[in-house]
Each structure stands twice: as C-alpha cells, then as structure tokens.
Design an enzyme around this catalytic site. Sequence first.
Site, PDB file in Angstrom:
ATOM      1  N   VAL A  30      21.469  55.349 -20.081  1.00 47.21           N
ATOM      2  CA  VAL A  30      20.563  55.916 -20.969  1.00 47.21           C
ATOM      3  C   VAL A  30      21.018  56.894 -21.987  1.00 47.21           C
ATOM      4  CG1 VAL A  30      18.649  54.964 -19.875  1.00 47.21           C
ATOM      5  CG2 VAL A  30      19.213  57.427 -19.327  1.00 47.21           C
TER       6      VAL A  30
ATOM      7  N   HIS B 161      18.300  49.644 -20.626  1.00 45.65           N
ATOM      8  CA  HIS B 161      17.231  50.691 -19.919  1.00 45.65           C
ATOM      9  C   HIS B 161      16.575  51.738 -20.885  1.00 45.65           C
ATOM     10  CE1 HIS B 161      18.637  49.353 -15.917  1.00 45.65           C
ATOM     11  NE2 HIS B 161      17.838  48.385 -16.087  1.00 45.65           N
TER      12      HIS B 161
ATOM     13  N   CYS C 142      -1.931  62.100 -31.860  1.00 48.24           N
ATOM     14  CA  CYS C 142      -3.175  61.199 -31.518  1.00 48.24           C
ATOM     15  C   CYS C 142      -3.464  61.839 -30.178  1.00 48.24           C
ATOM     16  CB  CYS C 142      -2.550  59.619 -31.307  1.00 48.24           C
ATOM     17  SG  CYS C 142      -1.781  59.513 -29.941  1.00 48.24           S
TER      18      CYS C 142
ATOM     19  N   SER D  24      27.123  49.331  -9.342  1.00 48.28           N
ATOM     20  CA  SER D  24      26.971  48.555  -8.349  1.00 48.28           C
ATOM     21  C   SER D  24      26.284  47.299  -8.404  1.00 48.28           C
ATOM     22  CB  SER D  24      26.378  49.426  -7.175  1.00 48.28           C
ATOM     23  OG  SER D  24      25.062  49.837  -7.613  1.00 48.28           O
TER      24      SER D  24
ATOM     25  N   ASN E  54      34.616  48.814 -10.269  1.00 49.62           N
ATOM     26  CA  ASN E  54      33.798  49.800  -9.630  1.00 49.62           C
ATOM     27  C   ASN E  54      34.335  50.214  -8.445  1.00 49.62           C
ATOM     28  OD1 ASN E  54      30.837  50.679  -9.636  1.00 49.62           O
ATOM     29  ND2 ASN E  54      30.792  49.734  -7.725  1.00 49.62           N
ATOM     30  N   LEU E  55      33.958  51.764  -8.078  1.00 50.81           N
ATOM     31  CA  LEU E  55      34.359  52.345  -6.864  1.00 50.81           C
ATOM     32  C   LEU E  55      33.406  52.131  -5.913  1.00 50.81           C
ATOM     33  CD1 LEU E  55      35.334  55.878  -8.406  1.00 50.81           C
ATOM     34  CD2 LEU E  55      36.819  54.442  -7.261  1.00 50.81           C
TER      35      LEU E  55
ATOM     36  N   CYS F 154      36.582  53.786 -13.807  1.00 48.99           N
ATOM     37  CA  CYS F 154      36.598  53.041 -15.024  1.00 48.99           C
ATOM     38  C   CYS F 154      37.464  53.744 -15.882  1.00 48.99           C
ATOM     39  CB  CYS F 154      35.073  53.190 -15.600  1.00 48.99           C
ATOM     40  SG  CYS F 154      33.779  52.748 -14.681  1.00 48.99           S
TER      41      CYS F 154
HETATM   42 ZN   LIG Z   1       0.719  59.513 -30.454  1.00 41.48          ZN
END
Ligand SMILES: [Zn+2]
Length: 267
Positions: A101, A117, A178, A217, A241-242, A259
């Site tokens: 993210v 995500h 709001c 993973s 991947n480790l 990576c």
């Molecule tokens: Zn709002």
Amino acid sequence: MQHPALRDFIDRHQRLFVLTGAGCSTNSGIPDYRDSDGNWKRTRPVTIQAFLGEAATRQRYWARSMVGWRRFGRAMPNGAHRALAKLEQQDRCELLLTQNVDRLHQAAGSQRVIDLHGRLDVVRCLGCGATMPREQFQGELARLNPAWLAHDAADAPDGDADLEQDFSSFVVPACEACGGMLKPDVVFFGENVPRDTVDSAQAHLEQADALLVVGSSLMVYSGFRFVRMAEQRGLPIAAVNLGRTRADDLLTLKVEDSCETALAFLL
Ligand SMILES: [Zn+2]
C-alpha cells in the site's frame, strides 16, 4: 548473487503478470509481517471489524499511524521497484499487481499497476466518500494532538509504529463535510478486496503468459488466488522470496534471495 534460471524465465516470457508483496519494500525500510516460514512475527494488524466497531481501536490506529507516517510517507523506491519499472518500459509487463500500500512501484515509474489492497497515501470518508491526501490528514492529526508529536517508536508494517500506551486522549478527527468516519484507503484484514479490482486484475491475468511473484509469502488469500488462477490456466509460475511461500509446490522456479539482488540484472 546471479540467478541465470530467473533471467531465463523473464527472457522467455513477454507478457508477465507480476505479483508483489512486502519483500519488495523491506529494502526501502518498510518492515514486513512474516518470518521466513510465513508465520506472523509481530502483533497481527487491526481488523476492519475492530476499526469500525471500537472508538478505542481507531484512537490507537491513528496515534500509531501519526508516528509511523513520518518515515513511511518518505520511503523511497529501491532497486527491486526500479527493476520492475524497467520491465514495464520494455513492454514486458502485462500488469503489476501489488499487495503493498506504499505506492513505491508508482514512485519508481511503473504505470500498469493495480493496488490490490489500496493505498495508504489517501484517506477516505466512509460517510460521503470524500478523499484527502494522507499528508494533509497528518497535518490535521498533528494540529489536534500536538503533544503526541514528541513520541517516537520503531516502524511497523503498513505505516504503523510500535507505540504502546494509553491512547484515550488521542483526538481522531471526523470528516469535515459530513462528520463521517475516516479510514485509510486500504483494504484492512477481514475486509474483502472490491470485486471490480479482482475482475480487472483477472482480465490481465488472462492476457499474461507467465506469473512472477516478487517478495510475497502468499499467505493472504487475496494474493494467493491469482497463483491459483495462473495454475488453472497452465501458466508457468516463478517466485522470488526469502523463505517459504504458500505456493511452493506450484512453482516452476523458486529463487530464495532478496528481491533487489535477484532482479538487479534488469537494471
Ligand atoms: Zn464525509
């Protein structure tokens, strides 16, 4: 270390579907959740049920986030992100689907990205849907909670910080428009990935000729499901991947390395 088999795998496929996870960002200073066996190595993340249901959980979440954001918000892409952006520049990447993210793939120049995500750099109102940059919200949190700016704590995954204390005095602002509840624009644990996100990623998978997993993973089903789909379509699957992945017995090729190191040849 050089991995000729990985280089060969990437050379042989022209429309790679790339699925990335936390291991891609650890060299940017963002910790991950799991050890090399794929087990939790720290307290589990907040669930959507707790976040929505308990004001105390939101106080704790945002207080820790305010502390953690100061470094998370400034994290920079590393060689792994740049290598994958290069792959896209060479028109070899059908899609980069990330479970992260942090938006570091985009910061490195990748454009064909779906944030499975969500993204932590945006805050969304659950009442009216209004959004604001997380950086702006940071200013709001700081204005309402100036004493908390003195706190520091070790970074935890997803912009969290390992701060433990009484959070009951922390003021969590509501939506200015709001009065609704504000939430980072990410998919929490216990929450489903929006259907259209899954559909659109799946459409790309149907155009792909191989799957490359980088730094995951695959313990979370929302990511693992794409490995399952690839397997059902008979696509070759490679993973960098480790440590163990949930898909180890489905892999055509497994590279156990960081990576950044494993993909360095692309740069
Ligand atoms: Zn709002």
